[in-house]
Motif scaffolding. Structure first.
Motif, PDB file in Angstrom:
ATOM      1  N   PHE A  36      52.544 -12.403  -2.433  1.00 26.57           N
ATOM      2  CA  PHE A  36      51.026 -12.216  -1.971  1.00 26.57           C
ATOM      3  C   PHE A  36      50.303 -13.279  -1.971  1.00 26.57           C
ATOM      4  N   ILE A  37      50.178 -13.913  -3.162  1.00 23.97           N
ATOM      5  CA  ILE A  37      49.325 -14.892  -3.423  1.00 23.97           C
ATOM      6  C   ILE A  37      49.779 -16.160  -2.719  1.00 23.97           C
ATOM      7  N   LEU A  38      50.959 -16.488  -2.949  1.00 27.09           N
ATOM      8  CA  LEU A  38      51.585 -17.753  -2.428  1.00 27.09           C
ATOM      9  C   LEU A  38      51.605 -17.524  -0.815  1.00 27.09           C
ATOM     10  N   TRP A  52      43.774 -18.606 -11.685  1.00 23.99           N
ATOM     11  CA  TRP A  52      45.205 -19.212 -11.280  1.00 23.99           C
ATOM     12  C   TRP A  52      45.372 -20.064 -10.197  1.00 23.99           C
ATOM     13  N   VAL A  53      44.453 -19.917  -9.096  1.00 28.26           N
ATOM     14  CA  VAL A  53      44.399 -20.482  -8.034  1.00 28.26           C
ATOM     15  C   VAL A  53      43.330 -21.499  -7.472  1.00 28.26           C
ATOM     16  N   THR A  54      43.625 -22.130  -6.524  1.00 29.54           N
ATOM     17  CA  THR A  54      42.418 -23.043  -5.998  1.00 29.54           C
ATOM     18  C   THR A  54      41.154 -22.428  -5.413  1.00 29.54           C
ATOM     19  N   ASP A 111      49.948 -27.850  -6.027  1.00 33.53           N
ATOM     20  CA  ASP A 111      49.005 -26.556  -6.302  1.00 33.53           C
ATOM     21  C   ASP A 111      49.962 -25.239  -6.561  1.00 33.53           C
ATOM     22  N   VAL A 112      51.336 -25.036  -5.984  1.00 36.18           N
ATOM     23  CA  VAL A 112      52.011 -24.043  -6.291  1.00 36.18           C
ATOM     24  C   VAL A 112      52.447 -24.115  -7.652  1.00 36.18           C
TER      25      VAL A 112
END
Length: 332
Positions: free
Chosen positions: A47-49, A319-321, A272-273
């Motif tokens: 879902f996040i990616l 965890w994410v940008t 970023d991944v």
């Protein structure tokens, strides 16, 4: 705990993996396992990616041994989000040494856990029960089902690794000499039922158990301190060997659980991944509670992932940008 018999290393079928194409994140596969924590983590990553970074990741269902073996030998699935690496240490070590795989974040920051547990309400009432030394002073607080005059530790199903270890540690710490006996529950369901009943009645129970699990998300339990550090050599020599006659006091080790990716994926994927996979980590307590909600609501891994994202924005946003966070919020 992932205690399972490993009878053969079976390669994963290639159907569904496809060729990796990482331009603008691109397509890759995530391995989901046949247990709840791995299922929800794979769905969380997807879902996040897919929503935050525009990936086209697909989930393939496997199990620890075939997934990690195929990752090392074939580079697919490209990502194993919850890899219990201690189950196949030689395969993982070989893959790392040969430069075929890369080890990223610890999926479970506090590791997979096995041990002897007591209800938190017992420790709140008597803090010394957080230690084995304290427990052994009070067999009357943990009455055996068939002989209430003795204390008991409730063990797991026959054949499980943790069941063998509990039998051996009971000898090593001389539980019979402290008026305790080991009680075989016969099945995981019976062990769960014994803990649930004790908790419902607010009674005492000492039991072998493990994390992450939905049961520990529903019932607050404390893993007791056995009073000694883990000795890997003794563990291999006798603690985990059913017919070893002279076990010594020992402690359960932490199971190492990491995210593994193929070397090719680590080199070609968007930075970023890779940064996400290097940061994404959660605790047993978080996963236990999420799994308890999933079990109570018969929720799928996808539904569990969305529940986590809605309830824990401060955790996953680290965890994410920022750009990805906005897109993920919009997708929710």
């Amino acid at each position: 705990m992932k205690t399972r018999a490993i009878s053969a290393l079976l390669a994963l079928p290639m159907i569904g993996f496809g060729a990796a194409a990482w331009a603008d994140c691109g397509e890759f596969t995530l391995a989901s396992m046949n247990w709840q924590s791995a299922e929800v983590l794979a769905n969380l990553d997807q879902f996040i990616l897919n929503n935050g970074y525009g990936c086209k990741s697909q989930i393939v269902t496997s199990d620890t041994v075939p997934a990690i073996t195929s990752l090392v030998e074939k580079g697919q699935p490209e990502v194993v989000p919850e890899a219990w690496v201690d189950l196949v240490p030689e395969v993982v070590a070989g893959g790392l040494k040969d430069g075929k795989i890369v080890e990223l974040a610890s999926s479970l920051s506090d590791g997979g856990q096995q041990g002897w547990f007591v209800p938190k309400y017992m420790v709140d009432a008597n803090p010394e029960l957080a230690t084995l030394a304290g427990v052994l002073k009070h067999p009357e607080l943990f009455p055996a089902p068939e002989d209430p005059g003795k204390g008991a530790i409730m063990n797991g199903p026959e054949g499980w690794g943790g069941t063998i270890v509990t039998d051996q540690l009971a000898k090593a710490f001389d539980l019979p000499g402290h008026n305790f006996e080991v009680v075989s529950t016969g099945s995981a369901a019976a062990l769960d039922g014994a803990i649930a009943k004790a908790y419902g009645d607010k009674k005492g129970i000492l039991a072998f158990y493990w994390a992450p699990t939905s049961l520990l998300g529903k019932y607050e339990m404390v893993r007791i301190d056995l009073g000694v550090p883990n000795d890997p050599a003794e563990w291999k020599r006798c603690t985990s060997v059913a017919d070893c006659a002279d076990p010594k006091p020992n402690a359960f080790p932490k199971d190492n659980v990491y995210t593994l990716v193929s070397k090719g994926f680590s080199e070609k994927a968007d930075k970023d991944v890779i940064d996400y996979f290097s940061k994404r980590s959660w605790t047993n307590d978080t996963v236990n509670k999420l799994m308890a909600w999933m079990s109570d609501n018969q929720a799928t891994g996808e539904e569990g992932a969305k529940k986590f994202l809605k309830d824990n924005p401060d955790t996953w946003k680290a965890w994410v940008t920022p750009e990805a966070a906005d897109k993920i919020n919009a997708a929710l």
